[in-house]
Design a protein around this motif. Structure first.
Motif, mmCIF file in Angstrom:
data_model
loop_
_atom_site.group_PDB
_atom_site.id
_atom_site.type_symbol
_atom_site.label_atom_id
_atom_site.label_comp_id
_atom_site.label_asym_id
_atom_site.label_seq_id
_atom_site.Cartn_x
_atom_site.Cartn_y
_atom_site.Cartn_z
ATOM 1 N N UNK A 193 1.000 -0.986 0.493
ATOM 2 C CA UNK A 193 0.259 0.146 0.024
ATOM 3 C C UNK A 193 0.438 1.068 0.114
ATOM 4 N N UNK A 194 2.058 1.279 0.526
ATOM 5 C CA UNK A 194 2.775 2.235 1.221
ATOM 6 C C UNK A 194 4.285 2.081 0.788
ATOM 7 N N UNK A 195 5.035 2.477 -0.663
ATOM 8 C CA UNK A 195 6.477 2.211 -0.399
ATOM 9 C C UNK A 195 7.186 3.327 -1.138
ATOM 10 N N UNK A 196 8.058 3.623 -0.489
ATOM 11 C CA UNK A 196 8.977 4.524 -0.181
ATOM 12 C C UNK A 196 10.031 4.371 -1.867
ATOM 13 N N UNK A 197 10.847 5.030 -2.581
ATOM 14 C CA UNK A 197 11.659 5.422 -3.705
ATOM 15 C C UNK A 197 12.540 6.653 -3.422
ATOM 16 N N UNK A 198 14.240 5.906 -2.974
ATOM 17 C CA UNK A 198 14.802 6.748 -2.664
ATOM 18 C C UNK A 198 15.968 6.791 -4.029
ATOM 19 N N UNK A 199 15.842 8.348 -4.869
ATOM 20 C CA UNK A 199 16.734 8.066 -6.271
ATOM 21 C C UNK A 199 17.329 9.507 -6.045
ATOM 22 N N UNK A 200 18.332 9.235 -5.945
ATOM 23 C CA UNK A 200 19.772 9.931 -6.490
ATOM 24 C C UNK A 200 20.111 10.568 -7.353
ATOM 25 N N UNK A 201 20.631 11.485 -7.675
ATOM 26 C CA UNK A 201 20.817 11.725 -9.376
ATOM 27 C C UNK A 201 21.257 10.484 -9.774
ATOM 28 N N UNK A 202 20.785 11.197 -11.061
ATOM 29 C CA UNK A 202 20.470 10.268 -12.669
ATOM 30 C C UNK A 202 21.260 8.818 -12.289
ATOM 31 N N UNK A 203 19.931 8.064 -11.425
ATOM 32 C CA UNK A 203 19.353 6.917 -11.629
ATOM 33 C C UNK A 203 18.274 6.204 -11.526
ATOM 34 N N UNK A 204 17.689 6.908 -12.566
ATOM 35 C CA UNK A 204 16.341 7.405 -13.361
ATOM 36 C C UNK A 204 14.637 6.986 -12.648
ATOM 37 N N UNK A 205 14.760 7.638 -11.852
ATOM 38 C CA UNK A 205 13.590 7.844 -10.403
ATOM 39 C C UNK A 205 12.174 8.201 -11.756
ATOM 40 N N UNK A 206 12.805 8.643 -12.391
ATOM 41 C CA UNK A 206 11.219 8.702 -13.970
ATOM 42 C C UNK A 206 11.197 7.604 -14.810
ATOM 43 N N UNK A 207 12.180 7.050 -14.808
ATOM 44 C CA UNK A 207 12.601 5.844 -15.834
ATOM 45 C C UNK A 207 10.962 4.825 -15.321
ATOM 46 N N UNK A 208 11.905 4.769 -13.717
ATOM 47 C CA UNK A 208 10.487 3.814 -12.486
ATOM 48 C C UNK A 208 9.392 4.272 -12.540
ATOM 49 N N UNK A 209 8.656 5.769 -12.575
ATOM 50 C CA UNK A 209 8.119 6.194 -12.472
ATOM 51 C C UNK A 209 6.473 5.463 -13.345
ATOM 52 N N UNK A 210 7.311 5.989 -14.777
ATOM 53 C CA UNK A 210 6.525 5.383 -16.675
ATOM 54 C C UNK A 210 6.461 3.884 -16.248
ATOM 55 N N UNK A 211 7.484 2.561 -15.535
ATOM 56 C CA UNK A 211 7.312 1.659 -15.500
ATOM 57 C C UNK A 211 6.290 1.165 -14.507
ATOM 58 N N UNK A 212 5.331 2.068 -13.359
ATOM 59 C CA UNK A 212 4.628 1.788 -12.074
ATOM 60 C C UNK A 212 3.330 1.922 -13.259
ATOM 61 N N UNK A 213 3.214 3.482 -13.744
ATOM 62 C CA UNK A 213 2.484 3.506 -14.196
ATOM 63 C C UNK A 213 1.963 2.808 -15.627
ATOM 64 N N UNK A 214 2.074 2.155 -16.342
ATOM 65 C CA UNK A 214 1.823 1.138 -17.068
ATOM 66 C C UNK A 214 1.731 0.133 -16.547
ATOM 67 N N UNK A 215 2.326 -0.669 -15.255
ATOM 68 C CA UNK A 215 1.612 -1.687 -14.620
ATOM 69 C C UNK A 215 0.214 -1.195 -13.965
ATOM 70 N N UNK A 216 0.184 -0.276 -13.827
ATOM 71 C CA UNK A 216 -0.900 -0.147 -13.179
ATOM 72 C C UNK A 216 -2.154 0.080 -14.050
ATOM 73 N N UNK A 217 -1.417 0.957 -15.296
ATOM 74 C CA UNK A 217 -2.908 1.136 -16.191
ATOM 75 C C UNK A 217 -2.825 -0.083 -16.626
#
Length: 916
Positions: A193-217
């Motif tokens: 229900x709740x998770x945390x992603x720590x995204x240091x600079x240049x580690x692809x957090x936007x890419x991760x968000x996009x994959x989460x969106x794709x799986x949800x949709x």
């Protein structure tokens, strides 16, 4: 007729309000409708249902949902057997089958949650008042927050509930590519229900968000992506647009964004939808193929990470070896020394031999028995080796360790490259990504049925048909403070992803959480946090001073990200480790200083790269408040005119500073150059440039300029080159993050000069320490050996605490390998230092520049207190270290409180530490 006392359904449609009267006559139903003179008579009236004797339901502390859509403005709720009639405030009536209505008890009835909501409402008032916000924007939203669904993340956040998880989830797809840590982050998001992603600079957090969106949709779920500003969410739309997928998003938020979105609706689906269709058989075949290759892909990604770690290790080994050779040849070693063995001695065997040889040196000569042992254990058959001095033999073994280690790591790198080539790494990853994207697009083609026109919605009416709107636009983009205004009251998105959460304040974060069934909090505590409104700070401080307020909800102390990490101790959390942006030498500073060396650096470096530069201004106090004209002159007259630095005239250059005054003055000088801009560090978070020039401005480092978060952001904006402009008298920066950065640049550029001491030979002595401690454990227990193991455990425990992660420690480094300048020493001290057996017990050092900051000595009671000669040597060592400006702390084996004393000493020396 009292319409609250009766329910008439004709063909399951509520007709109660249209009926004037009804009765039964001779088993026939007669109905007279309003404004109709005809009396309808029904012999067969199975399609007509009439219910009486209703039950009035208490809905005061409940939220009602119809098919997951909240029902607002409820006046009364009446139960008619299997049906629920809802009368709204405007007298509109709604009738639904009972099984399609869900009553959810609001969590606000709990006193602790009521108290927290009261606190947040007062906070909202403070901020609205400080901003002279007549609309009371925040206050009004909290005023409407009268109920909280138990399914809502906000109820978990305020009630500190245990995080719910799913036992099984469908294997995720990764249409936007992925790596190992992004894989775990996506799985966490879909299973908890709740998770945390720590995204240091240049580690692809936007890419991760996009994959989460794709799986949800893909699972027909709704998603809201929010941040504290529009730029982060705009980045999501931009990336989706690249793949022709932005049509599933609605960029809402404030009224201007909503107006723009609704005005620009096209009424059409993308033409490419027709090309995305996959027959069911092909869809299922592709899905099976991806599932089968999933484990193999994970294995290849492990190879990739191992390869990257080895390359980083080799780079650091080569730098340290360069420093070692300088030390080695300064000592004028004999060129005739040779080690001949009939065994292949790798680096581990050489360290084992070194430790054994040092143990044997406690006696004046190496006995024939020891030589025979070395012949059997290590294959050493040239006994002439022992004719050389112990100093020469030890240095020779150390030098051989570096060469063997470099050769060994180079061989491992080559083997790993062969594995990646054998497994067609890049091709396999591309195939997996393309296959995932095909599945995702096929799902969308099936969902939208491309052969029909698209619904157009009106800005002032879309909430009335919110379920249709969300079905058309399953991904909503907004700011944290505006999300509630984009949907009906009590509407819950399946997922709310909060980006840049270290910059999101708790108050607006709560508003976003009130709309979430599940949430993913994405951010980085090591980057810049949210800024508290100065006008409201005093009144906010009074609210936060309440002793009954739990620390995790303190507005002044926490961002939403740090609040989550305190409140949810068991939250599924992952650090995105794989770094793709900066030159390895640039991001390695951040890695060592801020990320405990956990990042896996996947960028490459060349042998002749010069990514780090430090420019000093001439001596003098050039800073005037928050402006430094001399640094501006250096930037434009020396750096930007140097073609050796800026080889490519088209590269993008960012000039950044902590202060607006300096930024504004630099902007005037830039004069609209297309490839160059100037901004404050705060404004540059989330951006990058080929070259970053940091103007430090200050003569002396202060808490604002030297903030670790600010330094981390400033450094990690640079892709290929980082140039620091500072003062000649930067010795005033001692003990600061800025000083660490400058020293790191000097160390990596091999420019540590005019120093009394040498940098620590970390990679040699870290390996040595590990082997020595293992060696001692396998021997008969002796008190001194026990004390080394115990102190090593104490040091490791302290260095694992926040604030000490950038420090390392080594065991038994010879004193002569620390001291560079012998001119400070008298003859007795020089002789003592030159003895290779004179070593430190432990050296604690700064990982970024390998400079020692503290020596730790353990004094065995019998060996030290009862031995005058040893006491004399101890005093001499203390004096030598004092002359070299290296602090020392001694512990007696009969003492206590070592952990507290060592931590206190470390805090002391980190403040006053000198870098002479």
């Amino acid at each position: 007729m009292n319409y609250e006392e009766i329910l008439i359904l004709i063909k399951e449609i509520d007709k109660t309000n249209e009926v004037e009267w009804y009765n039964y006559e001779n088993n026939r139903l007669q109905i007279k409708f309003i404004n109709n003179s005809t009396v309808y008579k029904y012999n067969n009236y199975n399609h007509i249902k009439i219910y009486q004797k209703p039950k009035l339901l208490d809905h005061a502390n409940f939220i009602l949902y119809h098919d997951d859509n909240p029902i607002e403005d409820i006046k009364k709720v009446i139960e008619f057997e299997k049906y629920i009639k809802i009368i709204k405030s405007n007298e509109e009536t709604l009738v639904y089958p009972q099984e399609r209505i869900v009553f959810e008890k609001s969590k606000i009835d709990k006193s602790s949650i009521r108290a927290l909501l009261c606190y947040f409402k007062e906070l909202a008032g403070c901020i609205d008042d400080a901003n002279n916000n007549n609309s009371k924007f925040l206050s009004n939203q909290f005023k409407e927050l009268n109920n909280i669904s138990p399914r809502c993340v906000l109820s978990s956040y305020l009630g500190k509930k245990t995080i719910s998880t799913k036992d099984e989830i469908q294997l995720p797809i990764f249409p936007f590519g992925f790596n190992l840590s992004q894989k775990v982050a996506t799985e966490n998001a879909l299973s908890a229900q709740i998770s945390v992603i720590e995204g240091p600079p240049g580690t692809g957090k936007t890419q991760t968000i996009l994959n989460i969106i794709a799986n949800a949709v893909l699972e027909d779920k709704s998603v809201a992506v929010v941040s504290n500003n529009n730029s982060a969410t705009a980045n999501i739309v931009e990336k989706l647009n690249k793949y022709g997928l932005d049509f599933i998003t609605a960029f809402l938020g404030n009224m201007d964004n909503q107006k723009k979105f609704f005005e620009e609706q096209s009424g059409f689906y993308p033409e490419d939808l027709k090309k995305w269709v996959l027959p069911d058989s092909e869809f299922n075949l592709l899905k099976d193929k991806l599932e089968k290759s999933h484990q193999q892909i994970a294995k290849i990604l492990n190879y990739q990470n191992s390869h990257a770690k080895l390359k980083q290790e080799l780079s650091e080994l080569k730098i340290e070896y360069k420093y070692f050779k300088e030390y080695y040849f300064e000592e004028k070693r004999s060129t005739s020394i040779k080690l001949k063995s009939f065994l292949k001695l790798n680096e581990d065997k050489l360290l084992h031999l070194l430790i054994k040889y040092e143990q044997d040196l406690h006696k004046e000569t190496i006995s024939i028995n020891k030589k025979i042992y070395n012949l059997i254990a290590f294959g050493i058959y040239n006994f002439k080796l022992y004719d050389h001095s112990p100093e020469e033999i030890i240095s020779y073994l150390q030098e051989n360790f570096y060469r063997k280690k470099i050769a060994s790591v180079s061989k491992e790198i080559k083997e790993m490259e062969e594995k990646l080539t054998k497994h067609n790494f890049e091709q396999k990853m591309m195939e997996y990504q393309i296959g995932s994207m095909k599945l995702f697009k096929a799902k969308l083609a099936n969902k939208y049925k491309f052969n029909k026109e698209r619904l157009n919605f009106q800005a002032n009416k879309f909430k009335e048909s919110l379920d249709f709107f969300i079905d058309e636009y399953p991904v909503i983009l907004s700011t944290t403070h505006s999300l509630r205004n984009c949907v009906s009251q009590n509407y819950l998105f399946d997922y709310v992803i909060i980006d840049e959460a270290s910059q999101v304040d708790i108050l607006t974060g709560v508003l976003a959480l009130s709309c979430a069934k599940n949430t993913v909090v994405v951010g980085d505590l090591q980057q810049l946090s949210n800024i508290v409104d100065k006008k409201a700070k005093k009144s906010i401080a009074q609210l936060c001073a309440n002793p009954n307020l739990p620390n995790g909800y303190n507005y002044l102390n926490h961002s939403l990200l740090s609040s989550f990490l305190i409140i949810f101790k068991d939250v599924p959390k992952v650090l995105l480790k794989e770094h793709y942006r900066c030159h390895p030498k640039i991001i390695s500073f951040c890695n060592k200083r801020f990320y405990q060396n956990k990042l896996v650096i996947l960028t490459n470096e060349g042998d002749n790269d010069s990514p780090l530069l430090f420019y000093k201004t001439v001596k003098g106090n050039h800073a005037r408040g928050t402006l430094n004209q001399r640094q501006i002159e250096v930037i434009f007259d020396e750096i930007l005119t140097n073609k050796e630095i800026l080889v490519n005239p088209d590269e993008l250059i960012g000039i950044i500073s902590p202060f607006c005054d300096q930024k504004n003055e630099i902007q005037k000088t830039i004069d609209n150059k297309v490839n160059m801009d100037a901004e404050t560090v705060h404004k540059y978070q989330g951006r990058e440039r080929d070259t970053i020039i940091l103007s430090t401005v200050v003569n002396e480092a202060n808490d604002f300029v030297d903030s670790p978060n600010l330094i981390n952001v400033a450094v990690s904006r640079a892709v290929n080159r980082l140039v620091i402009v500072g003062a000649e008298n930067s010795d005033r920066w001692k003990g600061s993050n800025l000083s660490d950065l400058v020293r790191y640049i000097q160390y990596n550029n091999f420019k540590i000069i005019d120093s009394r001491i040498r940098s620590v030979f970390d990679l040699l002595y870290s390996s040595y320490s590990e082997q020595r401690l293992k060696y001692l454990k396998n021997r008969k227990k002796v008190s001194d050996f026990d004390s080394e193991n115990l102190m090593n455990a104490v040091i490791e425990k302290i260095l694992n605490k926040p604030g000490f992660h950038h420090l390392g420690h080594i065991l038994h480094q010879p004193l002569k390998m620390l001291v560079r300048d012998y001119s400070l020493l008298n003859n007795s001290e020089k002789k003592y230092v030159m003895n290779i057996s004179t070593h430190t017990d432990f050296v604690l050092f700064n990982k970024v520049d390998k400079m020692p900051i503290l020596v730790v000595e353990i004094d065995g009671h019998a060996y030290h207190a009862e031995n005058p000669s040893q006491l004399k040597r101890d005093n001499m060592k203390d004096e030598i270290l004092k002359k070299c400006n290296i602090p020392i702390i001694r512990f007696k084996t009969t003492g206590s409180g070592e952990e507290e004393k060592l931590e206190s000493k470390l805090l002391e020396v980190m403040k006053i530490k000198s870098f002479n």
